[in-house]
Design a protein around this motif. Structure first.
Motif, PDB file in Angstrom:
ATOM      1  N   TYR A  57     -62.081 -37.081  -3.131  1.00  0.00           N
ATOM      2  CA  TYR A  57     -62.067 -35.621  -3.111  1.00  0.00           C
ATOM      3  C   TYR A  57     -62.711 -35.050  -4.374  1.00  0.00           C
ATOM      4  CZ  TYR A  57     -59.085 -35.874   0.967  1.00  0.00           C
ATOM      5  OH  TYR A  57     -58.603 -36.128   2.226  1.00  0.00           O
ATOM      6  N   ALA A  58     -63.453 -33.964  -4.169  1.00  0.00           N
ATOM      7  CA  ALA A  58     -64.145 -33.287  -5.271  1.00  0.00           C
ATOM      8  C   ALA A  58     -63.712 -31.827  -5.327  1.00  0.00           C
ATOM      9  CB  ALA A  58     -65.654 -33.370  -5.070  1.00  0.00           C
ATOM     10  N   PRO A  59     -63.783 -31.210  -6.516  1.00  0.00           N
ATOM     11  CA  PRO A  59     -63.438 -29.791  -6.652  1.00  0.00           C
ATOM     12  C   PRO A  59     -64.610 -28.891  -6.293  1.00  0.00           C
ATOM     13  CG  PRO A  59     -64.021 -30.676  -8.780  1.00  0.00           C
ATOM     14  CD  PRO A  59     -64.122 -31.820  -7.813  1.00  0.00           C
ATOM     15  N   VAL A  60     -64.283 -27.634  -6.064  1.00  0.00           N
ATOM     16  CA  VAL A  60     -65.315 -26.606  -5.927  1.00  0.00           C
ATOM     17  C   VAL A  60     -64.952 -25.455  -6.855  1.00  0.00           C
ATOM     18  CG1 VAL A  60     -65.866 -27.169  -3.534  1.00  0.00           C
ATOM     19  CG2 VAL A  60     -64.140 -25.422  -4.035  1.00  0.00           C
ATOM     20  N   PHE A  61     -65.938 -24.614  -7.143  1.00  0.00           N
ATOM     21  CA  PHE A  61     -65.672 -23.431  -7.944  1.00  0.00           C
ATOM     22  C   PHE A  61     -65.567 -22.225  -7.027  1.00  0.00           C
ATOM     23  CE2 PHE A  61     -66.496 -19.866 -10.736  1.00  0.00           C
ATOM     24  CZ  PHE A  61     -65.729 -20.205 -11.839  1.00  0.00           C
ATOM     25  N   ASP A  62     -64.457 -21.516  -7.119  1.00  0.00           N
ATOM     26  CA  ASP A  62     -64.225 -20.317  -6.312  1.00  0.00           C
ATOM     27  C   ASP A  62     -64.585 -19.101  -7.156  1.00  0.00           C
ATOM     28  OD1 ASP A  62     -63.041 -18.034  -5.065  1.00  0.00           O
ATOM     29  OD2 ASP A  62     -61.718 -19.371  -3.933  1.00  0.00           O
ATOM     30  N   ARG A  63     -65.683 -18.446  -6.804  1.00  0.00           N
ATOM     31  CA  ARG A  63     -66.153 -17.319  -7.607  1.00  0.00           C
ATOM     32  C   ARG A  63     -65.190 -16.141  -7.559  1.00  0.00           C
ATOM     33  NH1 ARG A  63     -69.042 -12.877  -6.859  1.00  0.00           N
ATOM     34  NH2 ARG A  63     -69.443 -13.372  -4.675  1.00  0.00           N
ATOM     35  N   SER A  64     -64.488 -15.977  -6.413  1.00  0.00           N
ATOM     36  CA  SER A  64     -63.557 -14.855  -6.310  1.00  0.00           C
ATOM     37  C   SER A  64     -62.383 -15.016  -7.268  1.00  0.00           C
ATOM     38  CB  SER A  64     -63.051 -14.705  -4.880  1.00  0.00           C
ATOM     39  OG  SER A  64     -62.258 -15.819  -4.496  1.00  0.00           O
ATOM     40  N   LEU A  65     -62.023 -16.262  -7.559  1.00  0.00           N
ATOM     41  CA  LEU A  65     -60.941 -16.551  -8.502  1.00  0.00           C
ATOM     42  C   LEU A  65     -61.454 -16.815  -9.907  1.00  0.00           C
ATOM     43  CD1 LEU A  65     -58.801 -19.021  -6.334  1.00  0.00           C
ATOM     44  CD2 LEU A  65     -58.397 -16.577  -6.697  1.00  0.00           C
ATOM     45  N   VAL A 108     -63.317 -30.745  -1.413  1.00  0.00           N
ATOM     46  CA  VAL A 108     -64.369 -31.382  -0.625  1.00  0.00           C
ATOM     47  C   VAL A 108     -64.043 -32.859  -0.481  1.00  0.00           C
ATOM     48  CG1 VAL A 108     -66.824 -31.937  -0.474  1.00  0.00           C
ATOM     49  CG2 VAL A 108     -66.104 -29.754  -1.457  1.00  0.00           C
ATOM     50  N   GLY A 109     -63.891 -33.318   0.745  1.00  0.00           N
ATOM     51  CA  GLY A 109     -63.642 -34.733   0.991  1.00  0.00           C
ATOM     52  C   GLY A 109     -64.933 -35.465   1.290  1.00  0.00           C
TER      53      GLY A 109
END
Length: 237
Positions: free
Chosen positions: A111-119, A127-128
């Motif tokens: 699993y990988a992280p993502v960046f949430d622009r709204s947060l 992401v798997g």
């Protein structure tokens, strides 16, 4: 893996279709392959990656560098919040570790992280990546950068493409992107001049280490990256 040594290949112009064919050929070599897409802010990295993923389907997955932004609280502690997006505002070691795991993956799901622009924060485990996926595409400004630990990225990548665009094109795209997020023309121009173009200069210094230096042609049918950013609005893709 990419040697990260100076490129002996002159810059070329290629269509998106030609780059899709090159990525597909890389994915067909067998085992896990990792393709890095880099270039200055505004060069079109996210746009090209979206096109590659759409064309390759289940044969590829996107893992962004931006998932490794340091948290805002940590940036405040370090006194770097106002420079968010600079080379020393990421968890570079975590990113390198993930790339190494993905390169060696033979079973299960990572699993990988993502960046949430709204947060304006990263979200872990978003992401798997299954071991059955032959091609991982990773994109970001600093894949060829040589300080703050970024030099360890290239050894985990099979190819690195540098997207080459003239400075005036970058500046125009970046100002439009800032304007799309509500900035006044004065604020947008100032941010691009003082922040984005400074980062672009850092990125450009490393371009000769890429395996392919390419100007992407025939992009009129692709989504406008200014209208659909995938990361913190202050970090132009």
């Amino acid at each position: 893996m990419s040697t990260n040594s100076p490129s002996t290949t002159a810059p070329v112009s290629e269509s998106v279709a030609a780059l899709v064919r090159r990525a597909r050929a890389l994915s067909a070599l067998g085992g896990r392959r990792i393709l890095g897409i880099t270039g200055a802010p505004g060069a079109g990295k996210s746009t090209l990656c979206a096109a590659l993923i759409a064309a390759l389907g289940d044969s590829a997955v996107l893992v962004g560098m931006d998932g490794f932004h340091l948290a805002n609280n940590e940036l405040n502690r370090l006194g770097r919040r106002e420079r968010k997006g600079a080379p020393d505002t990421f968890d570079v070691g975590g990113y390198v570790h993930l790339l190494a795991r993905l390169s060696a993956q033979t079973e299960g799901t990572i699993y990988a992280p993502v960046f949430d622009r709204s947060l304006e924060e990263s979200i872990g485990g978003a992401v798997g990546i299954s071991a059955s996926v032959p091609l991982v595409i990773t994109e970001g400004n600093y894949l060829l950068h040589g300080t703050h630990g970024w030099d360890a990225v290239a050894e985990n990548l099979d190819e690195i493409w540098y997207l080459d665009e003239p400075a005036d094109v970058l500046e125009e795209r970046l100002v439009l992107r800032r304007r799309a997020h509500g900035d006044s023309i004065e604020a947008a121009t100032a941010w691009v001049r003082d922040v984005d173009l400074a980062n672009a200069h850092l990125v450009e210094q490393c371009r000769d280490r890429a395996d392919l230096i390419v100007h992407v042609t025939q992009t009129s049918d692709l989504p406008n990256p200014a209208a659909s950013p995938t990361t913190d609005e202050r970090v132009a893709r």
